[in-house]
Write a protein that holds these residues in place. Structure first.
Motif, PDB file in Angstrom:
ATOM      1  N   ARG A 101      15.641  16.259  -1.396  1.00 34.25           N
ATOM      2  CA  ARG A 101      15.784  15.615  -1.157  1.00 34.25           C
ATOM      3  C   ARG A 101      14.826  14.180  -0.366  1.00 34.25           C
ATOM      4  O   ARG A 101      14.088  13.279  -1.091  1.00 34.25           O
ATOM      5  CB  ARG A 101      16.932  15.006  -0.991  1.00 34.25           C
ATOM      6  N   ILE A 102      14.573  15.058   0.787  1.00 34.12           N
ATOM      7  CA  ILE A 102      13.890  14.149   1.921  1.00 34.12           C
ATOM      8  C   ILE A 102      12.349  13.781   1.197  1.00 34.12           C
ATOM      9  O   ILE A 102      11.827  12.791   1.305  1.00 34.12           O
ATOM     10  CB  ILE A 102      13.316  14.833   2.811  1.00 34.12           C
ATOM     11  N   ALA A 103      11.838  15.299   0.295  1.00 37.93           N
ATOM     12  CA  ALA A 103      10.407  14.592  -0.566  1.00 37.93           C
ATOM     13  C   ALA A 103      11.114  13.376  -1.189  1.00 37.93           C
ATOM     14  O   ALA A 103      10.011  12.664  -1.440  1.00 37.93           O
ATOM     15  CB  ALA A 103      10.440  16.216  -0.956  1.00 37.93           C
ATOM     16  N   GLU A 104      12.103  12.995  -2.147  1.00 40.78           N
ATOM     17  CA  GLU A 104      12.169  12.512  -3.193  1.00 40.78           C
ATOM     18  C   GLU A 104      12.191  11.508  -2.497  1.00 40.78           C
ATOM     19  O   GLU A 104      11.609   9.870  -2.942  1.00 40.78           O
ATOM     20  CB  GLU A 104      12.943  12.762  -3.713  1.00 40.78           C
ATOM     21  N   ASN A 105      13.148  10.960  -1.550  1.00 39.18           N
ATOM     22  CA  ASN A 105      12.889   9.551  -0.514  1.00 39.18           C
ATOM     23  C   ASN A 105      11.077   9.466   0.017  1.00 39.18           C
ATOM     24  O   ASN A 105      10.512   7.679  -0.326  1.00 39.18           O
ATOM     25  CB  ASN A 105      13.706   9.531   0.373  1.00 39.18           C
ATOM     26  N   ALA A 106      10.501  10.395  -0.061  1.00 43.01           N
ATOM     27  CA  ALA A 106       9.185   9.695   0.957  1.00 43.01           C
ATOM     28  C   ALA A 106       8.594   9.428   0.027  1.00 43.01           C
ATOM     29  O   ALA A 106       7.360   8.383   0.173  1.00 43.01           O
ATOM     30  CB  ALA A 106       7.941  11.116   2.049  1.00 43.01           C
ATOM     31  N   LEU A 107       8.438   9.861  -0.742  1.00 43.59           N
ATOM     32  CA  LEU A 107       6.979   9.474  -2.480  1.00 43.59           C
ATOM     33  C   LEU A 107       7.948   8.467  -2.927  1.00 43.59           C
ATOM     34  O   LEU A 107       6.691   7.925  -3.852  1.00 43.59           O
ATOM     35  CB  LEU A 107       7.008  10.890  -3.489  1.00 43.59           C
ATOM     36  N   ALA A 108       8.804   8.039  -3.123  1.00 40.99           N
ATOM     37  CA  ALA A 108       9.467   6.887  -3.510  1.00 40.99           C
ATOM     38  C   ALA A 108       8.645   5.654  -3.861  1.00 40.99           C
ATOM     39  O   ALA A 108       8.085   4.923  -4.563  1.00 40.99           O
ATOM     40  CB  ALA A 108      10.712   7.008  -4.005  1.00 40.99           C
ATOM     41  N   ILE A 109       8.724   5.349  -2.446  1.00 39.29           N
ATOM     42  CA  ILE A 109       8.280   3.816  -1.935  1.00 39.29           C
ATOM     43  C   ILE A 109       6.479   4.299  -2.127  1.00 39.29           C
ATOM     44  O   ILE A 109       6.114   3.256  -2.611  1.00 39.29           O
ATOM     45  CB  ILE A 109       8.629   4.003  -0.630  1.00 39.29           C
ATOM     46  N   GLY A 110       5.798   5.114  -1.167  1.00 43.20           N
ATOM     47  CA  GLY A 110       4.855   4.861  -0.865  1.00 43.20           C
ATOM     48  C   GLY A 110       3.753   5.585  -2.138  1.00 43.20           C
ATOM     49  O   GLY A 110       2.373   4.622  -1.909  1.00 43.20           O
ATOM     50  N   LEU A 111       3.804   6.236  -2.995  1.00 47.67           N
ATOM     51  CA  LEU A 111       3.077   6.189  -3.993  1.00 47.67           C
ATOM     52  C   LEU A 111       2.201   4.743  -4.808  1.00 47.67           C
ATOM     53  O   LEU A 111       1.958   4.604  -5.070  1.00 47.67           O
ATOM     54  CB  LEU A 111       3.444   7.489  -4.769  1.00 47.67           C
ATOM     55  N   ALA A 112       3.607   4.171  -4.742  1.00 48.41           N
ATOM     56  CA  ALA A 112       3.207   3.057  -5.587  1.00 48.41           C
ATOM     57  C   ALA A 112       2.811   2.096  -5.197  1.00 48.41           C
ATOM     58  O   ALA A 112       1.947   1.355  -4.964  1.00 48.41           O
ATOM     59  CB  ALA A 112       4.768   2.024  -5.955  1.00 48.41           C
ATOM     60  N   ALA A 113       2.111   2.450  -3.610  1.00 49.87           N
ATOM     61  CA  ALA A 113       1.454   1.245  -2.731  1.00 49.87           C
ATOM     62  C   ALA A 113       0.291   1.498  -1.884  1.00 49.87           C
ATOM     63  O   ALA A 113      -1.176   0.615  -1.602  1.00 49.87           O
ATOM     64  CB  ALA A 113       1.992   1.464  -1.722  1.00 49.87           C
ATOM     65  N   LEU A 114      -0.108   3.321  -2.505  1.00 46.61           N
ATOM     66  CA  LEU A 114      -1.914   3.968  -2.329  1.00 46.61           C
ATOM     67  C   LEU A 114      -2.453   3.104  -3.263  1.00 46.61           C
ATOM     68  O   LEU A 114      -3.794   3.878  -3.385  1.00 46.61           O
ATOM     69  CB  LEU A 114      -1.293   5.021  -2.422  1.00 46.61           C
ATOM     70  N   THR A 115      -2.684   3.089  -4.510  1.00 46.78           N
ATOM     71  CA  THR A 115      -4.152   2.148  -5.457  1.00 46.78           C
ATOM     72  C   THR A 115      -4.580   1.353  -4.734  1.00 46.78           C
ATOM     73  O   THR A 115      -4.460   0.383  -3.376  1.00 46.78           O
ATOM     74  CB  THR A 115      -3.319   1.442  -6.614  1.00 46.78           C
ATOM     75  N   PRO A 116      -5.746   1.921  -4.928  1.00 44.77           N
ATOM     76  CA  PRO A 116      -7.562   0.367  -3.957  1.00 44.77           C
ATOM     77  C   PRO A 116      -6.586  -1.193  -4.215  1.00 44.77           C
ATOM     78  O   PRO A 116      -6.856  -1.191  -3.975  1.00 44.77           O
ATOM     79  CB  PRO A 116      -8.477   1.164  -4.705  1.00 44.77           C
ATOM     80  N   GLU A 117      -6.598  -1.160  -5.702  1.00 49.58           N
ATOM     81  CA  GLU A 117      -5.874  -2.936  -6.080  1.00 49.58           C
ATOM     82  C   GLU A 117      -5.001  -3.044  -5.369  1.00 49.58           C
ATOM     83  O   GLU A 117      -5.055  -4.757  -4.424  1.00 49.58           O
ATOM     84  CB  GLU A 117      -5.099  -2.820  -7.520  1.00 49.58           C
ATOM     85  N   ARG A 118      -3.806  -2.198  -4.497  1.00 49.25           N
ATOM     86  CA  ARG A 118      -2.706  -3.168  -4.017  1.00 49.25           C
ATOM     87  C   ARG A 118      -3.385  -2.681  -2.821  1.00 49.25           C
ATOM     88  O   ARG A 118      -2.805  -3.706  -1.832  1.00 49.25           O
ATOM     89  CB  ARG A 118      -1.110  -2.087  -3.890  1.00 49.25           C
ATOM     90  N   ALA A 119      -4.018  -1.672  -1.796  1.00 46.05           N
ATOM     91  CA  ALA A 119      -4.642  -1.801  -0.612  1.00 46.05           C
ATOM     92  C   ALA A 119      -5.446  -3.086  -0.645  1.00 46.05           C
ATOM     93  O   ALA A 119      -5.812  -3.556   0.587  1.00 46.05           O
ATOM     94  CB  ALA A 119      -4.910  -0.509  -0.222  1.00 46.05           C
ATOM     95  N   ALA A 120      -6.305  -3.171  -1.400  1.00 47.16           N
ATOM     96  CA  ALA A 120      -7.255  -4.810  -0.947  1.00 47.16           C
ATOM     97  C   ALA A 120      -6.574  -5.282  -0.921  1.00 47.16           C
ATOM     98  O   ALA A 120      -7.046  -6.221  -0.357  1.00 47.16           O
ATOM     99  CB  ALA A 120      -8.231  -4.384  -2.422  1.00 47.16           C
ATOM    100  N   LEU A 121      -5.193  -5.831  -1.806  1.00 44.66           N
ATOM    101  CA  LEU A 121      -4.605  -7.411  -1.268  1.00 44.66           C
ATOM    102  C   LEU A 121      -4.317  -7.091   0.387  1.00 44.66           C
ATOM    103  O   LEU A 121      -4.003  -8.543   1.140  1.00 44.66           O
ATOM    104  CB  LEU A 121      -3.521  -7.007  -1.853  1.00 44.66           C
ATOM    105  N   LEU A 122      -3.622  -5.999   0.427  1.00 45.83           N
ATOM    106  CA  LEU A 122      -3.094  -6.084   1.883  1.00 45.83           C
ATOM    107  C   LEU A 122      -4.484  -6.143   3.026  1.00 45.83           C
ATOM    108  O   LEU A 122      -4.357  -6.205   3.648  1.00 45.83           O
ATOM    109  CB  LEU A 122      -2.642  -4.788   2.567  1.00 45.83           C
ATOM    110  N   LYS A 123      -5.263  -4.819   2.918  1.00 52.23           N
ATOM    111  CA  LYS A 123      -6.515  -5.677   3.737  1.00 52.23           C
ATOM    112  C   LYS A 123      -7.543  -6.749   3.559  1.00 52.23           C
ATOM    113  O   LYS A 123      -7.350  -6.942   4.903  1.00 52.23           O
ATOM    114  CB  LYS A 123      -7.770  -4.995   2.577  1.00 52.23           C
ATOM    115  N   ALA A 124      -6.794  -7.758   2.685  1.00 47.28           N
ATOM    116  CA  ALA A 124      -7.153  -9.572   2.718  1.00 47.28           C
ATOM    117  C   ALA A 124      -6.354  -9.847   2.944  1.00 47.28           C
ATOM    118  O   ALA A 124      -6.635 -11.374   3.976  1.00 47.28           O
ATOM    119  CB  ALA A 124      -7.522  -9.871   1.439  1.00 47.28           C
ATOM    120  N   PHE A 125      -4.911  -9.455   3.056  1.00 46.63           N
ATOM    121  CA  PHE A 125      -4.246 -10.456   4.291  1.00 46.63           C
ATOM    122  C   PHE A 125      -3.139  -9.560   4.978  1.00 46.63           C
ATOM    123  O   PHE A 125      -1.664  -9.299   4.681  1.00 46.63           O
ATOM    124  CB  PHE A 125      -2.865 -10.730   3.159  1.00 46.63           C
ATOM    125  N   PRO A 126      -3.405  -9.112   6.292  1.00 45.59           N
ATOM    126  CA  PRO A 126      -2.809  -7.962   7.203  1.00 45.59           C
ATOM    127  C   PRO A 126      -1.698  -8.883   7.355  1.00 45.59           C
ATOM    128  O   PRO A 126      -1.036  -7.746   7.996  1.00 45.59           O
ATOM    129  CB  PRO A 126      -4.179  -7.232   7.914  1.00 45.59           C
TER     130      PRO A 126
END
Length: 503
Positions: free
Chosen positions: A199-224
């Motif tokens: 259950r701990i692993a499931e909770n950890a992966l649920a949010i992070g995996l959606a945020a780790l694409t280069p496309e989404r990372a580029a937006l956060l890099k541009a607007f830190p």
């Protein structure tokens, strides 16, 4: 005479802008002098970021591949990106030129979301090599052979759970997927159901995996600044998600590690004994690498295996003829007096083709994990600059109609020759990555998947759920998106029922 305070502020304001302009000008001149791969025309400053489907960028890249070929160039805000759309090009660059293509890019979401503990995102260097060596000692091909009895036993335990409680098949898949890695890595035996570490692993992966694409990372890099907004402010959800993800990742790293310190037989405990012989400074480096290797084993096993088993279940529901064909092969080879074992694997080519088609049909990581070039390179007359993010479009490879006619259909026969033997085409050659950054747990993952698939086919039948009048409930498969492509069934309305087959 010294400039006034306002003058100094004006100079300070102009300097960063000048730096940006000069950098862009140098890049423009360099790119004009060298022939970049073809690609869509970027907008000034913004690049192609608004032309890409950020939820499923591989779909956009697959469309662009038809226009621009197996290697094309895009710009995401200020980041240069090359997308590979064929296995041949991926092998030529990521395998044969791994010296240049083995590093990882800076993804602005990795650290804020707590994912720096996963060494798949660690830059190519001494720390990564130490993590990889610790991981490889346990999960290399010959070492993975000793896991097979455990994998078969865990698959059979999963079957008992499926028969007893079919509605929560996702939970049973997750427990199975995590059980081998948790046992080997931490010496931890998962509960039959509702395990706290799963259950701990499931909770950890649920949010992070959606945020780790280069496309989404580029937006956060541009607007830190989004990470510094007050919680009550509009747009602060990314900050709250990052904080939650970091807490879950820390819990997933520390809780099982403490368990391993109290047990004598596991990858972690074995290496903790080795640490006693080294000095304090080296011990801290070693322990950090060990934690990264261990948590990476859990992340990799949970996400990829669980997602693949969900895809398998969907395929069996949508293609019942495939299920019947596979069950007939097991009956003819193994019989009904016992369950399949790894000794039967070479005698079950259709089961093998079902597993290959499951990997191909809905690849779990459609773009893999991005690479970055450490020096300039030239391929097929095209210039690939240093610092370019390189993504392999696994989805595009799996949807190549020349290689896979009717690619959207689930057709295991595509991996069998006219004599019923297996062809040389194995999607594992591209779905597990390329070069030095290919998945180091590939062989253990393959064995886990095979043991689960063959055991389920030998014991249970997947079929669509029916309403009170006995009519099949129609449904459209839904997927979560991010760095992985994750199938989701809605338990309250659409789930395959599991019916026990007679043995």
């Amino acid at each position: 005479m010294f400039p006034s305070v306002d003058g100094r502020l004006a100079i300070l304001a102009v300097l960063p802008a000048s730096f940006v302009v000069i950098t862009a000008l140098k890049r423009f001149i360099r790119n004009r002098q060298n022939k970049l791969p073809p690609g869509p025309v970027p907008l000034p400053l913004l690049g192609n970021v608004f032309s890409v489907d950020t939820k499923a960028p591989w779909l956009t890249y697959t469309e662009w591949a038809a226009a621009y070929g197996d290697l094309f160039f895009v710009r995401l805000l200020g980041q240069e990106v090359v997308v590979i759309n064929s296995q041949h090009v991926a092998e030529a660059l990521l395998d044969k030129r791994s010296r240049i293509y083995s590093d990882r890019p800076y993804l602005a979401t990795v650290d804020p979301f707590g994912w720096s503990v996963v060494f798949a995102f660690t830059g190519y260097g001494d720390e990564w090599r130490l993590c990889r060596r610790l991981f490889h000692q346990t999960f290399r091909p010959d070492s993975s052979l000793k896991f097979r009895p455990m994998q078969i036993n865990q698959a059979r335990r999963m079957i008992a759970n499926l028969i007893d409680d079919p509605q929560h098949y996702h939970s049973h898949f997750a427990t199975f997927s995590s059980s081998v890695a948790m046992s080997v890595t931490y010496g931890y035996q998962t509960n039959h159901r509702d395990d706290p570490l799963v259950r701990i692993a499931e909770n950890a992966l649920a949010i992070g995996l959606a945020a780790l694409t280069p496309e989404r990372a580029a937006l956060l890099k541009a607007f830190p600044f989004l990470l510094r907004l007050p919680d009550w402010c509009w747009g602060s959800s990314i900050k709250r998600d990052a904080r939650t993800s970091t807490n879950h990742m820390r819990e997933m790293t520390d809780v099982p590690f403490r368990h391993a310190q109290d047990h004598m037989v596991s990858m972690v405990s074995d290496n903790l004994h080795r640490m006693e012989k080294i000095n304090q400074a080296s011990r801290l480096i070693f322990e950090t690498a060990l934690k990264k290797a261990a948590v990476s084993a859990i992340v990799g096993s949970y996400e990829t295996t669980t997602s693949t088993l969900m895809t398998f279940a969907l395929a069996m529901v949508l293609y019942p003829d495939v299920q019947r064909h596979a069950q007939a092969e097991i009956d003819s080879v193994v019989g009904r007096d016992r369950l399949p074992t790894f000794e039967d694997r070479t005698s079950l080519p259709y089961i093998e083709s079902v597993l290959r088609e499951t990997l191909r049909w809905q690849p779990v990581a459609p773009l893999g994990v991005p690479h970055v070039t450490t020096s300039d390179d030239t391929y097929d007359g095209y210039f690939i600059p240093k610092g370019t993010i390189v993504m392999c479009n696994v989805w595009g490879i799996s949807r190549d109609e020349k290689r896979y006619p009717e690619a959207s259909r689930f057709m295991p026969e595509r991996f069998l020759d006219v004599n019923g033997g297996l062809t040389d085409d194995n999607p594992a050659g591209y779905v597990f990555g390329f070069g030095r950054r290919a998945c180091p747990g590939r062989y253990a993952a393959d064995a886990s998947l095979w043991s689960a698939v063959v055991t389920m086919l030998a014991t249970v039948e997947f079929s669509s759920a029916k309403d009170d009048q006995g009519k099949v409930i129609e449904f459209t498969p839904q997927f979560t998106t991010g760095i992985t492509w994750y199938l989701v069934f809605l338990y309250h309305s659409i789930f395959p029922s599991l019916i026990v087959s007679s043995l």
